[in-house]
Motif scaffolding. Structure first.
Motif, PDB file in Angstrom:
ATOM      1  N   GLY A  38      17.717   3.197   1.439  1.00 46.44           N
ATOM      2  CA  GLY A  38      18.977   2.847   0.424  1.00 46.44           C
ATOM      3  C   GLY A  38      18.726   3.292  -1.503  1.00 46.44           C
ATOM      4  N   VAL A  39      16.921   3.309  -1.660  1.00 43.04           N
ATOM      5  CA  VAL A  39      16.496   3.281  -3.190  1.00 43.04           C
ATOM      6  C   VAL A  39      17.733   3.959  -4.364  1.00 43.04           C
ATOM      7  CG1 VAL A  39      14.459   3.685  -4.510  1.00 43.04           C
ATOM      8  CG2 VAL A  39      15.076   3.018  -2.126  1.00 43.04           C
ATOM      9  N   SER A  40      17.520   3.494  -4.621  1.00 40.34           N
ATOM     10  CA  SER A  40      18.464   4.192  -6.675  1.00 40.34           C
ATOM     11  C   SER A  40      17.932   3.862  -7.099  1.00 40.34           C
ATOM     12  CB  SER A  40      20.300   3.861  -6.115  1.00 40.34           C
ATOM     13  OG  SER A  40      20.546   4.537  -5.081  1.00 40.34           O
ATOM     14  N   LEU A  41      17.635   5.001  -8.373  1.00 36.45           N
ATOM     15  CA  LEU A  41      17.734   4.088  -9.851  1.00 36.45           C
ATOM     16  C   LEU A  41      18.011   5.588 -10.874  1.00 36.45           C
ATOM     17  CD1 LEU A  41      14.503   6.300 -10.919  1.00 36.45           C
ATOM     18  CD2 LEU A  41      13.337   5.059  -9.004  1.00 36.45           C
ATOM     19  N   SER A  42      17.837   5.729 -11.248  1.00 37.93           N
ATOM     20  CA  SER A  42      18.558   6.358 -12.831  1.00 37.93           C
ATOM     21  C   SER A  42      17.387   6.382 -13.659  1.00 37.93           C
ATOM     22  CB  SER A  42      19.805   6.501 -12.910  1.00 37.93           C
ATOM     23  OG  SER A  42      20.039   5.773 -13.798  1.00 37.93           O
ATOM     24  N   VAL A  43      17.265   7.891 -14.948  1.00 37.98           N
ATOM     25  CA  VAL A  43      15.660   7.688 -15.685  1.00 37.98           C
ATOM     26  C   VAL A  43      17.078   8.079 -17.151  1.00 37.98           C
ATOM     27  CG1 VAL A  43      14.207   7.984 -16.468  1.00 37.98           C
ATOM     28  CG2 VAL A  43      13.737   7.430 -14.571  1.00 37.98           C
ATOM     29  N   PRO A  44      17.155   7.158 -18.597  1.00 34.24           N
ATOM     30  CA  PRO A  44      17.780   8.347 -19.146  1.00 34.24           C
ATOM     31  C   PRO A  44      16.943   9.230 -19.829  1.00 34.24           C
ATOM     32  CG  PRO A  44      17.115   5.737 -19.544  1.00 34.24           C
ATOM     33  CD  PRO A  44      16.294   5.934 -18.195  1.00 34.24           C
ATOM     34  N   GLU A  45      17.331   9.720 -20.437  1.00 36.51           N
ATOM     35  CA  GLU A  45      16.730  10.901 -21.304  1.00 36.51           C
ATOM     36  C   GLU A  45      15.779  10.297 -22.340  1.00 36.51           C
ATOM     37  OE1 GLU A  45      18.842  14.813 -22.509  1.00 36.51           O
ATOM     38  OE2 GLU A  45      16.248  15.404 -22.719  1.00 36.51           O
ATOM     39  N   GLY A  46      14.559  10.464 -22.383  1.00 37.93           N
ATOM     40  CA  GLY A  46      13.989   9.463 -23.760  1.00 37.93           C
ATOM     41  C   GLY A  46      13.534   8.537 -23.398  1.00 37.93           C
ATOM     42  N   GLY A  47      13.982   7.672 -22.174  1.00 35.28           N
ATOM     43  CA  GLY A  47      14.039   6.342 -21.377  1.00 35.28           C
ATOM     44  C   GLY A  47      12.335   6.352 -20.305  1.00 35.28           C
ATOM     45  N   ILE A  48      12.615   5.304 -20.264  1.00 36.19           N
ATOM     46  CA  ILE A  48      10.497   4.579 -19.162  1.00 36.19           C
ATOM     47  C   ILE A  48      11.049   3.938 -18.451  1.00 36.19           C
ATOM     48  CG2 ILE A  48       8.185   3.725 -18.876  1.00 36.19           C
ATOM     49  CD1 ILE A  48       8.125   4.410 -21.999  1.00 36.19           C
ATOM     50  N   VAL A  49      11.352   4.191 -16.796  1.00 36.43           N
ATOM     51  CA  VAL A  49      11.606   3.637 -15.844  1.00 36.43           C
ATOM     52  C   VAL A  49      10.187   2.958 -15.233  1.00 36.43           C
ATOM     53  CG1 VAL A  49      13.007   3.367 -13.986  1.00 36.43           C
ATOM     54  CG2 VAL A  49      14.077   4.405 -15.586  1.00 36.43           C
ATOM     55  N   ALA A  50      10.229   1.613 -15.053  1.00 41.24           N
ATOM     56  CA  ALA A  50       8.600   0.867 -14.200  1.00 41.24           C
ATOM     57  C   ALA A  50       9.858   1.123 -12.791  1.00 41.24           C
ATOM     58  CB  ALA A  50       8.293  -0.023 -14.697  1.00 41.24           C
ATOM     59  N   ILE A  51       8.569   1.438 -11.660  1.00 38.99           N
ATOM     60  CA  ILE A  51       8.916   0.337 -10.178  1.00 38.99           C
ATOM     61  C   ILE A  51       7.948  -0.433 -10.577  1.00 38.99           C
ATOM     62  CG2 ILE A  51       9.257   1.676  -8.532  1.00 38.99           C
ATOM     63  CD1 ILE A  51       9.555   4.105  -9.430  1.00 38.99           C
ATOM     64  N   LEU A  52       8.340  -1.660 -10.366  1.00 37.36           N
ATOM     65  CA  LEU A  52       7.576  -2.773  -9.640  1.00 37.36           C
ATOM     66  C   LEU A  52       8.084  -2.946  -7.892  1.00 37.36           C
ATOM     67  CD1 LEU A  52       8.303  -5.152 -12.733  1.00 37.36           C
ATOM     68  CD2 LEU A  52       6.393  -2.932 -11.937  1.00 37.36           C
ATOM     69  N   GLY A  53       6.915  -3.670  -7.703  1.00 38.86           N
ATOM     70  CA  GLY A  53       7.274  -3.765  -6.155  1.00 38.86           C
ATOM     71  C   GLY A  53       5.117  -4.104  -5.417  1.00 38.86           C
TER      72      GLY A  53
END
Ligand SMILES: Nc1ncnc2c1ncn2[C@@H]1O[C@H](COP(=O)(O)OP(=O)(O)OP(=O)(O)O)[C@@H](O)[C@H]1O
Ligand SMILES: [Mg+2]
Length: 106
Positions: free
Chosen positions: A41-56
Motif C-alpha cells: 500500500g505505498v502511495s506517493l505523488s510528485v508534482p511537476e517541478g517538485g521534489i519528494v523525499a522518501i524517508l525510512g
C-alpha cells in the motif's frame, strides 16, 4: 486598478499555484522471490517541478520503491503485485527500463 506585481509576489503566487502531478504511485505492493512481501500500500505523488523525499530506516523499502518506479525489480526477482504507477497520465508498470528512460524516468 491593480498595482504592478513585484517579482517576489509573482514567485509567491507561482509557489502556491496548484501544480500538475507528474508521477503517481497508487497503493503498490512489491514481493521478492514470490514470497518476501516488502511493500504494501505505498502511495506517493510528485508534482511537476517538485521534489519528494522518501524517508525510512534501513530496509524500509526506499530503494524498492524507486526500483518499482524505474521497473528495475525483475533483475532482483521482485515484482509489483498490486497497485499502479502513472507517469504523465500513462500507466508505466509494463514499460521496459529503456522505454522509461526515453520518457524521462530514471
Ligand atoms: N533482491 C532482494 N531480494 C529479497 N529481498 C530484498 C531484495 N532487495 C531488498 N530486499 C529486502 O526488502 C526490504 C527493503 O529493502 P530496500 O533495499 O528497499 O530498503 P531501503 O529502505 O532502500 O534500505 P537502505 O536504507 O538500507 O538502503 C529489506 O527487508 C530487504 O532485505
Ligand atoms: Mg536503499
Amino acid at each position: 486598478m491593480n498595482a504592478p506585481q513585484s517579482p517576489l509576489d509573482a514567485a509567491a503566487q507561482a509557489a502556491e499555484a496548484p501544480r500538475n502531478v507528474i508521477l503517481t504511485v497508487n497503493g503498490i505492493e512489491v514481493i521478492y522471490n514470490h514470497v518476501i512481501l516488502v511493500l504494501k500500500g505505498v502511495s506517493l505523488s510528485v508534482p511537476e517541478g517538485g521534489i519528494v523525499a522518501i524517508l525510512g530506516g534501513n530496509g524500509a523499502g526506499k530503494t524498492t520503491t524507486l526500483r518499482a518506479v524505474s521497473n528495475l525489480l525483475k533483475g532482483e526477482r521482485g515484482e509489483v503485485t498490486k497497485g499502479s504507477i502513472e507517469f504523465r497520465g500513462e500507466r508505466i508498470e509494463n514499460l521496459s527500463p529503456a522505454d522509461l528512460v526515453k520518457r524521462g524516468v530514471v
